[in-house]
Design a protein around this motif. Structure first.
Motif, PDB file in Angstrom:
ATOM      1  N   UNK A  25      -0.494  46.616  37.633  1.00  0.00           N
ATOM      2  CA  UNK A  25      -0.575  48.078  37.674  1.00  0.00           C
ATOM      3  C   UNK A  25       0.702  48.688  37.124  1.00  0.00           C
ATOM      4  N   UNK A  26       1.833  48.113  37.529  1.00  0.00           N
ATOM      5  CA  UNK A  26       3.133  48.599  37.055  1.00  0.00           C
ATOM      6  C   UNK A  26       3.343  48.209  35.596  1.00  0.00           C
ATOM      7  N   UNK A  27       3.041  46.955  35.279  1.00  0.00           N
ATOM      8  CA  UNK A  27       3.234  46.464  33.915  1.00  0.00           C
ATOM      9  C   UNK A  27       2.405  47.275  32.924  1.00  0.00           C
ATOM     10  N   UNK A  28       1.164  47.610  33.306  1.00  0.00           N
ATOM     11  CA  UNK A  28       0.293  48.354  32.414  1.00  0.00           C
ATOM     12  C   UNK A  28       0.854  49.716  32.043  1.00  0.00           C
ATOM     13  N   UNK A  29       1.312  50.458  33.041  1.00  0.00           N
ATOM     14  CA  UNK A  29       1.869  51.787  32.778  1.00  0.00           C
ATOM     15  C   UNK A  29       3.134  51.688  31.936  1.00  0.00           C
ATOM     16  N   UNK A  30       4.015  50.756  32.300  1.00  0.00           N
ATOM     17  CA  UNK A  30       5.293  50.629  31.593  1.00  0.00           C
ATOM     18  C   UNK A  30       5.082  50.184  30.147  1.00  0.00           C
ATOM     19  N   UNK A  31       4.221  49.182  29.934  1.00  0.00           N
ATOM     20  CA  UNK A  31       4.030  48.657  28.577  1.00  0.00           C
ATOM     21  C   UNK A  31       3.344  49.670  27.666  1.00  0.00           C
ATOM     22  N   UNK A  32       2.302  50.350  28.182  1.00  0.00           N
ATOM     23  CA  UNK A  32       1.621  51.348  27.365  1.00  0.00           C
ATOM     24  C   UNK A  32       2.519  52.562  27.123  1.00  0.00           C
ATOM     25  N   UNK A  33       3.283  52.947  28.153  1.00  0.00           N
ATOM     26  CA  UNK A  33       4.227  54.043  27.964  1.00  0.00           C
ATOM     27  C   UNK A  33       5.273  53.702  26.924  1.00  0.00           C
ATOM     28  N   UNK A  34       5.773  52.466  26.954  1.00  0.00           N
ATOM     29  CA  UNK A  34       6.747  52.021  25.959  1.00  0.00           C
ATOM     30  C   UNK A  34       6.152  52.000  24.565  1.00  0.00           C
ATOM     31  N   UNK A  35       4.856  51.606  24.465  1.00  0.00           N
ATOM     32  CA  UNK A  35       4.184  51.626  23.166  1.00  0.00           C
ATOM     33  C   UNK A  35       4.089  53.044  22.623  1.00  0.00           C
ATOM     34  N   UNK A  36       3.844  54.014  23.520  1.00  0.00           N
ATOM     35  CA  UNK A  36       3.803  55.416  23.099  1.00  0.00           C
ATOM     36  C   UNK A  36       5.147  55.892  22.591  1.00  0.00           C
ATOM     37  N   UNK A  37       6.234  55.492  23.269  1.00  0.00           N
ATOM     38  CA  UNK A  37       7.578  55.852  22.822  1.00  0.00           C
ATOM     39  C   UNK A  37       7.872  55.207  21.470  1.00  0.00           C
ATOM     40  N   UNK A  38       7.427  53.966  21.284  1.00  0.00           N
ATOM     41  CA  UNK A  38       7.631  53.290  20.008  1.00  0.00           C
ATOM     42  C   UNK A  38       6.937  54.034  18.875  1.00  0.00           C
ATOM     43  N   UNK A  39       5.734  54.572  19.144  1.00  0.00           N
ATOM     44  CA  UNK A  39       5.042  55.364  18.128  1.00  0.00           C
ATOM     45  C   UNK A  39       5.883  56.583  17.744  1.00  0.00           C
ATOM     46  N   UNK A  40       6.471  57.226  18.733  1.00  0.00           N
ATOM     47  CA  UNK A  40       7.301  58.398  18.460  1.00  0.00           C
ATOM     48  C   UNK A  40       8.534  58.025  17.629  1.00  0.00           C
ATOM     49  N   UNK A  41       9.014  56.808  17.808  1.00  0.00           N
ATOM     50  CA  UNK A  41      10.211  56.357  17.097  1.00  0.00           C
ATOM     51  C   UNK A  41       9.900  55.765  15.729  1.00  0.00           C
ATOM     52  N   UNK A  42       8.619  55.765  15.358  1.00  0.00           N
ATOM     53  CA  UNK A  42       8.244  55.271  14.046  1.00  0.00           C
ATOM     54  C   UNK A  42       7.874  53.803  14.001  1.00  0.00           C
ATOM     55  N   UNK A  43       7.824  53.138  15.142  1.00  0.00           N
ATOM     56  CA  UNK A  43       7.404  51.736  15.200  1.00  0.00           C
ATOM     57  C   UNK A  43       5.925  51.716  15.567  1.00  0.00           C
ATOM     58  N   UNK A  44       5.074  51.808  14.550  1.00  0.00           N
ATOM     59  CA  UNK A  44       3.644  52.015  14.777  1.00  0.00           C
ATOM     60  C   UNK A  44       2.894  50.695  14.897  1.00  0.00           C
ATOM     61  N   UNK A  45       1.841  50.717  15.716  1.00  0.00           N
ATOM     62  CA  UNK A  45       0.874  49.635  15.685  1.00  0.00           C
ATOM     63  C   UNK A  45       0.187  49.668  14.327  1.00  0.00           C
ATOM     64  N   UNK A  46       0.086  48.512  13.666  1.00  0.00           N
ATOM     65  CA  UNK A  46      -0.362  48.456  12.281  1.00  0.00           C
ATOM     66  C   UNK A  46      -1.887  48.443  12.168  1.00  0.00           C
ATOM     67  N   UNK A  47      -2.483  49.595  12.430  1.00  0.00           N
ATOM     68  CA  UNK A  47      -3.913  49.768  12.173  1.00  0.00           C
ATOM     69  C   UNK A  47      -4.143  51.208  11.768  1.00  0.00           C
ATOM     70  N   UNK A  48      -5.373  51.471  11.285  1.00  0.00           N
ATOM     71  CA  UNK A  48      -5.728  52.801  10.797  1.00  0.00           C
ATOM     72  C   UNK A  48      -4.779  53.198   9.670  1.00  0.00           C
ATOM     73  N   UNK A  49      -4.352  54.462   9.642  1.00  0.00           N
ATOM     74  CA  UNK A  49      -3.549  54.956   8.527  1.00  0.00           C
ATOM     75  C   UNK A  49      -2.155  54.349   8.482  1.00  0.00           C
ATOM     76  N   UNK A  50      -1.742  53.675   9.563  1.00  0.00           N
ATOM     77  CA  UNK A  50      -0.426  53.058   9.576  1.00  0.00           C
ATOM     78  C   UNK A  50      -0.474  51.580   9.190  1.00  0.00           C
ATOM     79  N   UNK A  51      -1.659  51.070   8.854  1.00  0.00           N
ATOM     80  CA  UNK A  51      -1.794  49.637   8.612  1.00  0.00           C
ATOM     81  C   UNK A  51      -1.046  49.175   7.378  1.00  0.00           C
TER      82      UNK A  51
END
Length: 285
Positions: A25-51
């Motif tokens: 429960x804790x890991x899920x919130x922290x990891x997904x939240x960190x992924x959101x921050x990474x998107x803001x910083x320009x470190x995108x998940x490589x799919x869709x228009x960022x692929x």
């Protein structure tokens, strides 16, 4: 604080006796939240228009073997989660007991998850238009994340049922069903609009992007993300477990970051992008 805790106890099951569920429960919130921050910083998940955007960690030498066609990559991402939910629908209720109310809640959670990912698979096969490739290093982690979330959501509900924990004082299943149906319908509609705006890339030509129009695209650039969030909160209201709410919160954090990155991408590509169109929440964000 006591008032907040009283509200939580009224609308959520007690946490089941599982260290795994508590930790995830804790890991899920922290990891997904960190992924959101990474998107803001320009470190995108490589799919869709960022692929197709270059990654500092991906070399030319290994990029060819580590990439797969986008359609296949998205099927890899969604199919295991669908199979997990579908398998639980087939087998769990014949082998586990519990009271009728808890059993029906488990059935609803399984059905919602199966429907959510079955829709994703069908959209990948028949609706979305793809071009280029997706990194295997993106498709596989997404697949593992969706599979883990699906399995743990069902497992948490099953533990709650088998432990015979008392139902929350406030039953939110009906509200959850309505919210989930609104979310899945709105998500499909806006993804369909996106598919109609883009030329197909399946013939080897580079896919052309346009500023999305119609529906809630007039207000936000990622209404499909907004409705996806609503769908996960619908599942959380059906489930009424702390884990499912953590998943919904984590999903919200990630998709808010992704929507902000998407809006910035459109601003960089189109000089006539409407400034009033927000990221994901109309008039707000």
């Amino acid at each position: 604080m006591e008032g907040v805790m009283s509200l939580v106890r009224a609308v959520m099951f007690q946490p089941p006796p599982s260290l795994l569920v508590a930790a995830m429960s804790v890991v899920g919130v922290v990891s997904l939240g960190n992924a959101g921050v990474s998107e803001l910083r320009g470190k995108h998940m490589k799919y869709s228009k960022f692929s197709d955007q270059p990654s500092a960690s991906t070399s030319t030498a290994n990029s060819s073997w580590s990439s797969i066609p986008s359609r296949a990559g998205m099927l890899v991402a969604y199919t295991p989660a669908f199979l997990a939910a579908f398998a639980s629908l087939l087998f769990l209720h014949h082998n586990h007991g519990g009271n009728g109310a808890s059993s029906s809640r488990l059935l609803l959670v399984e059905s919602a998850l199966a429907l959510h990912f079955f829709k994703r698979v069908l959209e990948t096969l028949f609706v979305h238009k793809f071009s280029g490739t997706v990194a295997a290093g993106t498709a596989i982690p997404i697949s593992l994340s969706y599979f883990t979330v699906t399995a743990l959501t069902i497992y948490t509900q099953l533990l709650t049922q088998e432990a015979l924990l008392p139902d929350p004082a406030v039953d939110l299943k009906l509200y959850g069903i309505v919210l989930f149906l609104v979310g899945i319908t709105g998500n499909f509609y806006h993804r369909y609009l996106l598919s109609k705006l883009r030329s197909s890339g399946d013939d080897g030509k580079k896919k052309e992007y346009k500023i999305p129009k119609g529906g809630m695209f007039e207000l936000v650039i990622c209404p499909h993300y907004l409705f996806e969030i609503l769908g996960f909160y619908g599942i959380a209201l059906i489930s009424q477990t702390i884990y499912s709410f953590c998943v919904a919160v984590g999903t919200s954090l990630y998709l808010m970051g992704r929507s902000k990155a998407t809006r910035e991408w459109y601003l960089s590509k189109f000089d006539d992008f409407p400034p009033h169109v927000k990221c994901i929440i109309p008039f707000v964000f």
